[in-house]
Design a protein around this motif. Structure first.
Motif, PDB file in Angstrom:
ATOM      1  N   THR A  90       0.834  -1.203   0.000  1.00 45.76           N
ATOM      2  CA  THR A  90       0.000   0.000   0.000  1.00 45.76           C
ATOM      3  C   THR A  90       0.868   1.251   0.000  1.00 45.76           C
ATOM      4  O   THR A  90       2.007   1.233   0.458  1.00 45.76           O
ATOM      5  CB  THR A  90      -0.923   0.048   1.230  1.00 45.76           C
ATOM      6  OG1 THR A  90      -0.119   0.016   2.424  1.00 45.76           O
ATOM      7  CG2 THR A  90      -1.889  -1.123   1.251  1.00 45.76           C
ATOM      8  N   ARG A  99       0.129   5.250   1.188  1.00 48.83           N
ATOM      9  CA  ARG A  99      -0.836   6.154   1.796  1.00 48.83           C
ATOM     10  C   ARG A  99      -0.245   7.550   1.915  1.00 48.83           C
ATOM     11  O   ARG A  99       0.929   7.716   2.268  1.00 48.83           O
ATOM     12  CB  ARG A  99      -1.260   5.680   3.187  1.00 48.83           C
ATOM     13  CG  ARG A  99      -1.982   4.346   3.199  1.00 48.83           C
ATOM     14  CD  ARG A  99      -2.764   4.148   4.482  1.00 48.83           C
ATOM     15  NE  ARG A  99      -1.996   4.450   5.669  1.00 48.83           N
ATOM     16  CZ  ARG A  99      -1.180   3.596   6.279  1.00 48.83           C
ATOM     17  NH1 ARG A  99      -1.023   2.374   5.781  1.00 48.83           N
ATOM     18  NH2 ARG A  99      -0.521   3.939   7.362  1.00 48.83           N
ATOM     19  N   ASP A 126      -5.449   5.962   0.785  1.00 43.88           N
ATOM     20  CA  ASP A 126      -4.724   4.989  -0.015  1.00 43.88           C
ATOM     21  C   ASP A 126      -4.657   5.538  -1.444  1.00 43.88           C
ATOM     22  O   ASP A 126      -5.692   5.734  -2.097  1.00 43.88           O
ATOM     23  CB  ASP A 126      -5.460   3.654   0.012  1.00 43.88           C
ATOM     24  CG  ASP A 126      -4.730   2.557  -0.752  1.00 43.88           C
ATOM     25  OD1 ASP A 126      -3.926   2.872  -1.646  1.00 43.88           O
ATOM     26  OD2 ASP A 126      -4.971   1.370  -0.463  1.00 43.88           O
TER      27      ASP A 126
END
Length: 269
Positions: A58, A60, A65
């Motif tokens: 991921t 962020r 996100d």
């Protein structure tokens, strides 16, 4: 805004390039990503910028996100200057910088005084205001690079990614760009840049992230991370690490390529 990368893996069909990268960059910090050619630096930046779909992990920015955002919403939060940007033929400097405002335009949001002020501010910050009416293809390499930086700054994102922003620049222009990076961070933006010059990384970055074969092999305060062992691990050469007069930042002086000692010949029977 804080940038957080967790267990990011990215690459190309049959060829993984970046493996399980974890990286946290606080607001207003400068991070320099270093490492040998082909180690995954550009792929990492493209995956963070939502231009290269990661296999897993991921990215962020703040509480969002990046890969869950629309491209336009992501472009409000993160901007990337690639290694070899391409401009439309015969575009002027002012025209190029205005492209940085494209994510802020829409059906119900046309060009405004706010956009014009963002362009003017970016031109002033990069020292390119006097070039605004000139064609980009008529400028020197150093001038063009500052114009591309102006376009990125005009986008007004909290996260700025720069892929080798000093490549092909002479020493004076390179210093100008790196000083500008520090000013951008001092204004509250977060900057992640790929650099090949370890001494510049140590002097201008708060944190150095060293990649080899797509994995982080060193990560920490720049003046603690850059040492002879790191140079040997990344580039396979020996180097002397000196302290620069004045601020004590590391200066890397290559000595020779590291070699593996050969075994002594066996004694004759």
């Amino acid at each position: 805004m804080r940038l957080v990368v967790e267990q990011l893996t990215a690459g190309y069909p049959g060829r993984p390039v970046v493996h399980g990268v974890d990286l946290t960059v606080p607001e207003g910090q400068v991070v320099a990503v270093v490492g040998p050619n082909g180690c995954g630096k550009s792929t990492l930046l493209r995956a963070i910028a939502r231009l290269h779909q990661p296999e897993s992990g991921t990215v962020r920015i703040g509480d969002a996100d990046v890969w869950a955002l629309t491209p336009r919403r992501a472009a409000h939060r993160i901007a990337l200057l690639p290694q070899s940007p391409q401009a439309p033929e015969a575009v002027t400097v002012a025209g190029l910088v205005r492209y940085g405002r494209h994510p802020h335009q829409g059906l119900f949001r046309q060009w405004s005084r706010e956009d014009e002020q963002a362009v003017e501010s970016a031109l002033r910050a990069t020292g390119t205001a006097e070039l605004a009416g000139r064609r980009l293809d008529q400028l020197s390499g150093g001038q063009r690079q500052r114009c591309w930086l102006a376009m990125v700054l005009a986008q007004e994102t909290p996260i700025v990614l720069l892929d080798e922003p000093t490549s092909a620049l002479d020493l004076g222009h390179a210093v100008d760009v790196l000083e500008l990076v520090r000013e951008v961070a001092a204004a509250g933006r977060t900057v992640v840049m790929v650099l090949h010059d370890l001494a510049s990384a140590a002097r201008y970055a708060d944190t150095v992230v060293a990649l080899r074969d797509g994995r982080i092999v060193a990560h920490g305060p720049s003046r603690e991370v850059v040492d002879a062992a790191l140079v040997r691990e990344l580039y396979g050469i020996e180097a002397d690490i000196l302290s620069a007069p004045g601020d004590g930042s590391p200066v890397v002086v290559p000595a020779a390529r590291a070699t593996t000692p050969t075994a002594a010949p066996a004694p004759a029977a």
